[in-house]
Design a protein around this motif. Structure first.
Motif, PDB file in Angstrom:
ATOM      1  N   ASN A 255       2.218  19.020  16.790  1.00  0.00           N
ATOM      2  CA  ASN A 255       3.199  17.932  16.798  1.00  0.00           C
ATOM      3  C   ASN A 255       2.674  16.700  16.071  1.00  0.00           C
ATOM      4  O   ASN A 255       3.389  16.039  15.320  1.00  0.00           O
ATOM      5  CB  ASN A 255       3.562  17.570  18.244  1.00  0.00           C
ATOM      6  N   ALA A 256       1.393  16.386  16.282  1.00  0.00           N
ATOM      7  CA  ALA A 256       0.798  15.229  15.594  1.00  0.00           C
ATOM      8  C   ALA A 256       0.710  15.474  14.088  1.00  0.00           C
ATOM      9  O   ALA A 256       0.962  14.572  13.277  1.00  0.00           O
ATOM     10  CB  ALA A 256      -0.580  14.938  16.182  1.00  0.00           C
ATOM     11  N   VAL A 257       0.356  16.694  13.714  1.00  0.00           N
ATOM     12  CA  VAL A 257       0.267  17.032  12.290  1.00  0.00           C
ATOM     13  C   VAL A 257       1.637  16.925  11.630  1.00  0.00           C
ATOM     14  O   VAL A 257       1.785  16.397  10.522  1.00  0.00           O
ATOM     15  CB  VAL A 257      -0.335  18.441  12.099  1.00  0.00           C
ATOM     16  N   ALA A 258       2.680  17.438  12.308  1.00  0.00           N
ATOM     17  CA  ALA A 258       4.033  17.377  11.751  1.00  0.00           C
ATOM     18  C   ALA A 258       4.508  15.933  11.625  1.00  0.00           C
ATOM     19  O   ALA A 258       5.212  15.569  10.669  1.00  0.00           O
ATOM     20  CB  ALA A 258       4.992  18.186  12.639  1.00  0.00           C
ATOM     21  N   MET A 259       4.143  15.102  12.570  1.00  0.00           N
ATOM     22  CA  MET A 259       4.568  13.702  12.522  1.00  0.00           C
ATOM     23  C   MET A 259       3.901  12.946  11.371  1.00  0.00           C
ATOM     24  O   MET A 259       4.496  12.062  10.764  1.00  0.00           O
ATOM     25  CB  MET A 259       4.235  13.033  13.866  1.00  0.00           C
ATOM     26  N   LEU A 260       2.645  13.308  11.021  1.00  0.00           N
ATOM     27  CA  LEU A 260       1.891  12.588   9.989  1.00  0.00           C
ATOM     28  C   LEU A 260       1.808  13.365   8.670  1.00  0.00           C
ATOM     29  O   LEU A 260       0.958  13.077   7.832  1.00  0.00           O
ATOM     30  CB  LEU A 260       0.469  12.309  10.496  1.00  0.00           C
ATOM     31  N   HIS A 262       3.600  13.342   6.057  1.00  0.00           N
ATOM     32  CA  HIS A 262       3.899  12.550   4.854  1.00  0.00           C
ATOM     33  C   HIS A 262       2.929  11.384   4.654  1.00  0.00           C
ATOM     34  O   HIS A 262       3.040  10.652   3.673  1.00  0.00           O
ATOM     35  CB  HIS A 262       5.337  12.023   4.907  1.00  0.00           C
ATOM     36  N   ALA A 263       2.049  11.204   5.574  1.00  0.00           N
ATOM     37  CA  ALA A 263       1.065  10.124   5.444  1.00  0.00           C
ATOM     38  C   ALA A 263      -0.028  10.542   4.451  1.00  0.00           C
ATOM     39  O   ALA A 263      -0.496  11.683   4.469  1.00  0.00           O
ATOM     40  CB  ALA A 263       0.450   9.792   6.799  1.00  0.00           C
ATOM     41  N   ILE A 264      -0.421   9.610   3.560  1.00  0.00           N
ATOM     42  CA  ILE A 264      -1.403   9.899   2.519  1.00  0.00           C
ATOM     43  C   ILE A 264      -2.811   9.645   3.041  1.00  0.00           C
ATOM     44  O   ILE A 264      -3.098   8.583   3.603  1.00  0.00           O
ATOM     45  CB  ILE A 264      -1.141   9.023   1.276  1.00  0.00           C
ATOM     46  N   GLY A 265      -3.704  10.625   2.847  1.00  0.00           N
ATOM     47  CA  GLY A 265      -5.103  10.468   3.227  1.00  0.00           C
ATOM     48  C   GLY A 265      -5.329  10.383   4.711  1.00  0.00           C
ATOM     49  O   GLY A 265      -6.227   9.669   5.176  1.00  0.00           O
ATOM     50  N   THR A 266      -4.515  11.074   5.515  1.00  0.00           N
ATOM     51  CA  THR A 266      -4.639  11.021   6.967  1.00  0.00           C
ATOM     52  C   THR A 266      -4.761  12.439   7.514  1.00  0.00           C
ATOM     53  O   THR A 266      -3.952  13.312   7.193  1.00  0.00           O
ATOM     54  CB  THR A 266      -3.419  10.323   7.601  1.00  0.00           C
ATOM     55  N   ASP A 267      -5.786  12.689   8.328  1.00  0.00           N
ATOM     56  CA  ASP A 267      -6.003  13.983   8.973  1.00  0.00           C
ATOM     57  C   ASP A 267      -6.009  13.794  10.486  1.00  0.00           C
ATOM     58  O   ASP A 267      -6.219  12.678  10.995  1.00  0.00           O
ATOM     59  CB  ASP A 267      -7.327  14.614   8.521  1.00  0.00           C
ATOM     60  N   VAL A 268      -5.786  14.899  11.196  1.00  0.00           N
ATOM     61  CA  VAL A 268      -5.696  14.867  12.664  1.00  0.00           C
ATOM     62  C   VAL A 268      -6.720  15.835  13.231  1.00  0.00           C
ATOM     63  O   VAL A 268      -6.865  16.970  12.748  1.00  0.00           O
ATOM     64  CB  VAL A 268      -4.285  15.240  13.141  1.00  0.00           C
ATOM     65  N   ILE A 269      -7.450  15.380  14.240  1.00  0.00           N
ATOM     66  CA  ILE A 269      -8.378  16.224  14.983  1.00  0.00           C
ATOM     67  C   ILE A 269      -7.990  16.172  16.462  1.00  0.00           C
ATOM     68  O   ILE A 269      -7.804  15.090  17.019  1.00  0.00           O
ATOM     69  CB  ILE A 269      -9.832  15.760  14.816  1.00  0.00           C
ATOM     70  N   THR A 270      -7.875  17.331  17.039  1.00  0.00           N
ATOM     71  CA  THR A 270      -7.590  17.422  18.480  1.00  0.00           C
ATOM     72  C   THR A 270      -8.773  18.113  19.142  1.00  0.00           C
ATOM     73  O   THR A 270      -9.155  19.227  18.748  1.00  0.00           O
ATOM     74  CB  THR A 270      -6.299  18.220  18.736  1.00  0.00           C
TER      75      THR A 270
END
Length: 473
Positions: A255-260, A262-270
């Motif tokens: 869900n966090a990945v789908a929300m971000l 379109h954000a440039i240069g942003t990664d998610v770690i859970t």
């Protein structure tokens, strides 16, 4: 570095040519030296028999020969030829060619540098030897080879026939039986003293590679600075057990990945674990610019001040430019010897008169100053043409223009120059001195009517003077 250590001249020249085409710093340093001198030349007749000047007919003959010599040199386009040859000398370390004295001017046929050598000199001119295997190695079709061979001078054609007849002998043990010594008066070699046959700035290239590596590293650091990482730490209970199971944690992460997305240069770690980062960079020298240090090392290896191309102040670089001019002056003397030898070969009666060839010491940085100095020397009776030659005018055009304006158009009667020591006679000077004797004590002023020395140009002001002026505003 291996090519330099093994003296692989062919590979070194290929590398130098590649960096000249692809690297802006290397190209600019090479062009700076290659275009430094303006190659402003002049010819002076030397009379050995004074009777020639007393005989009007013989005097006119010498003058006609003098103008023919000037026209012959003008058709050679010496400034263009010297400029092109100098550029190749800086790039490749040496230039070999064959001089063809035509009816209207001098032509230079360039010889392949990898098939030429020079080991000794005759009459201050290097003796060039040409490797005749060049034609067999580069032109396999015999018909095409003969066509190419006919485009070369007769001297080289004769050497190739001797090579095919196996009449060329090696000069020393280990030498090949394919080297033929060309006519010393026709074949020429130009190179800078002290550089041998190596490109002048070949040792700069390793530093350019270091600069490229530093720029790539800096680019990666900048990309890393733009990167943002969002860390989702899922909670655990007091016993250290997971509150969410693995499937639920995966859904939260997705869900966090789908929300971000379109954000440039942003990664998610859970993660369920503690997350920390370790910075290994040195923070003691935060003001140090690594790229500037690497770039400065390039110019230091070249022996050229960086401010010469990227000036961040009004600092005078006169001493450095004078040293650079001294490096290139040896090449100027070589050109002088060659053209002086050629022009003297065309004189039929050398016992009575001759013409000498010279090149002024004018560069892109001093020609205005030298022109002013020649003008001052003219006012005390020195040569009248040097000031114009230093500005880029040919000797032939100066005299032709003066004749056309004064004798044909009669402008000397209409456009009268101001009276000065170089334009009036001795009697006029005496009369003028008596007339202005009472005005000798007047105060000397500048052109604006102010006393004192004239103000310097903006380019001549020091950084301190500019800063003082800015603080007074």
């Amino acid at each position: 570095m291996r090519a330099i250590a093994e003296k692989d001249y062919h590979k070194i020249r290929v590398i130098s040519d590649f960096f000249y085409r692809t690297n802006g710093i290397y190209q600019r340093i090479v062009n700076y030296y290659a275009t430094m001198y303006r190659w402003d030349w002049y010819t002076i007749p030397t009379i050995f028999d004074d009777k020639i000047l007393e005989n009007e007919e013989k005097g006119k003959k010498v003058i006609n020969e003098f103008f023919k010599a000037l026209d012959y040199l003008d058709n050679t386009h010496i400034k263009k030829v010297c400029g092109d040859i100098t550029l190749k000398i800086i790039k490749y370390g040496v230039w070999y060619g064959y001089v063809i004295e035509g009816d209207n001017g001098i032509l230079f046929q360039e010889l392949p540098v990898d098939y030429c050598r020079s080991r000794y000199m005759v009459n201050n001119l290097p003796v060039v030897e040409f490797n005749m295997s060049y034609f067999d190695q580069h032109f396999h079709d015999i018909n095409y080879r003969m066509k190419v061979l006919k485009m070369f001078p007769k001297d080289i054609q004769r050497g190739y026939l001797l090579y095919k007849e196996r009449k060329l002998q090696p000069d020393f043990e280990g030498d090949m039986a394919c080297w033929y010594a060309l006519d010393p008066g026709a074949a020429v070699k130009f190179s800078l003293a002290g550089a041998g046959e190596l490109p002048l700035f070949i040792n700069v290239i390793p530093h350019l590679l270091d600069l490229d590596a530093a720029q790539d590293l800096d680019h990666r650091k900048q990309m890393q600075d733009l990167l943002k990482v969002i860390v989702q730490k899922l909670p655990i209970d007091k016993n250290g057990d997971l509150i969410f199971d693995v499937d639920e944690a995966r859904d939260i992460h997705n869900n966090a990945v789908a929300m971000l997305q379109h954000a440039i240069g942003t990664d998610v770690i859970t993660t369920f674990a503690d997350v920390d980062s370790l910075d290994l960079s040195d923070t003691s020298n935060v003001d140090t610019d690594d790229l500037e240090r690497e770039e400065r090392s390039v110019y230091n290896a070249a022996g050229v001040p960086k401010n010469l191309f990227n000036s961040d102040g009004n600092i005078a670089l006169t001493s450095s430019i004078l040293q650079d001019e001294g490096v290139m002056r040896d090449l100027k003397l070589q050109y002088e010897i060659l053209f002086d030898t050629i022009i003297q070969r065309r004189i039929k009666n050398k016992k009575k008169y001759t013409f000498r060839f010279y090149i002024l010491d004018t560069t892109q940085y001093n020609y205005k100053e030298l022109s002013k100095m020649y003008k001052e020397q003219m006012q005390i009776g020195f040569g009248k043409m040097f000031a114009q030659i230093a500005l880029g005018h040919s000797q032939n055009s100066i005299m032709s223009t003066a004749y056309f304006e004064n004798d044909v158009l009669g402008l000397s009667e209409v456009m009268i120059p101001p009276m000065m020591s170089s334009t009036i006679g001795s009697e006029d000077i005496q009369n003028l001195g008596k007339k202005n004797k009472t005005q000798a004590t007047e105060t000397q002023t500048t052109s604006e009517g102010q006393t004192g020395r004239p103000q310097k140009e903006e380019t001549e002001l020091s950084d301190k003077t500019i800063a003082n002026r800015e603080s007074q505003k």
